[in-house]
Design a protein around this motif. Sequence first.
Motif, PDB file in Angstrom:
ATOM      1  N   MET A  64       0.848  -1.191   0.000  1.00  0.00           N
ATOM      2  CA  MET A  64       0.000   0.000   0.000  1.00  0.00           C
ATOM      3  C   MET A  64       0.882   1.239   0.000  1.00  0.00           C
ATOM      4  O   MET A  64       1.518   1.552   1.010  1.00  0.00           O
ATOM      5  CB  MET A  64      -0.910   0.016   1.232  1.00  0.00           C
ATOM      6  N   ARG A  80       2.161   3.642   3.110  1.00  0.00           N
ATOM      7  CA  ARG A  80       2.011   2.955   4.388  1.00  0.00           C
ATOM      8  C   ARG A  80       3.292   2.952   5.221  1.00  0.00           C
ATOM      9  O   ARG A  80       3.221   2.928   6.462  1.00  0.00           O
ATOM     10  CB  ARG A  80       1.557   1.508   4.142  1.00  0.00           C
ATOM     11  N   PRO A  87     -12.245   0.163   3.185  1.00  0.00           N
ATOM     12  CA  PRO A  87     -11.441  -0.338   4.299  1.00  0.00           C
ATOM     13  C   PRO A  87     -12.318  -0.819   5.462  1.00  0.00           C
ATOM     14  O   PRO A  87     -13.321  -0.183   5.805  1.00  0.00           O
ATOM     15  CB  PRO A  87     -10.610   0.876   4.718  1.00  0.00           C
ATOM     16  N   LEU A 133      -5.770   5.388   1.544  1.00  0.00           N
ATOM     17  CA  LEU A 133      -6.617   4.201   1.344  1.00  0.00           C
ATOM     18  C   LEU A 133      -7.713   4.526   0.330  1.00  0.00           C
ATOM     19  O   LEU A 133      -8.131   5.672   0.204  1.00  0.00           O
ATOM     20  CB  LEU A 133      -7.238   3.748   2.670  1.00  0.00           C
TER      21      LEU A 133
END
Length: 217
Positions: free
Chosen positions: A138, A141, A200, A216
């Motif tokens: 991701m 992250r 999410p 996200l």
Amino acid sequence: MLRAMDESFPIDQRNRLRRRSQRGRYDHATVNAIFDEARICHVAFQVDGQPIALPTIHARIGSRLYMHGSMANRMLGALVSGGPVSATATLVDGLVLARSAFHHSMNYRSAVAFGRARNVDDPAEKLLAFEALVERLMPGRWNDSRPPNVEEIATTRVVCMPIDQASAKVRTGDPVDDASDHTLDHWAGVVPLTTVPGSPVPAEDLRPGIVPPPYLP
């Protein structure tokens, strides 16, 4: 020095495509893009003389693939024994529905890389690989999570596989029906396939008030 993105890998009997050779690609850009988009690759090598393929998360830095796992992982230990290694990645872009059963297919992009793997012992390279693997999962992250501590680094094996040689195979477009089948009353075409991230889902033990980060979906 990193290779230029428009360079091509050397071609010999190991990576030359024999069937549907017109679908072959040998340039670094195509191979790299496939490994970068694929979520998992399969690494093939031998353990005690027996062939095995290991599915694993990977990350690419320049002309190198990185994988990781437990120090106790027997298969990863065999991976760095010095023998030849290959890594493959496949992306399925669509289902190709032809008028005849024989000509059904898929639109896909696949790549296979060849090299010899080694343990990553240098702490700086190991940390760089950790960051690449997390960012591969991701983007954004790494700076939004606790970095690995000394014990976590020590108990994790990081493996580097330089890409010495590679090739890709790509199929795109419509079904290739026989001309005699074009008048049949069967629908023909392509059903595109895409991977779409969902909303999410917070962990059950997430502290109240922590909202999903902006990176996200």
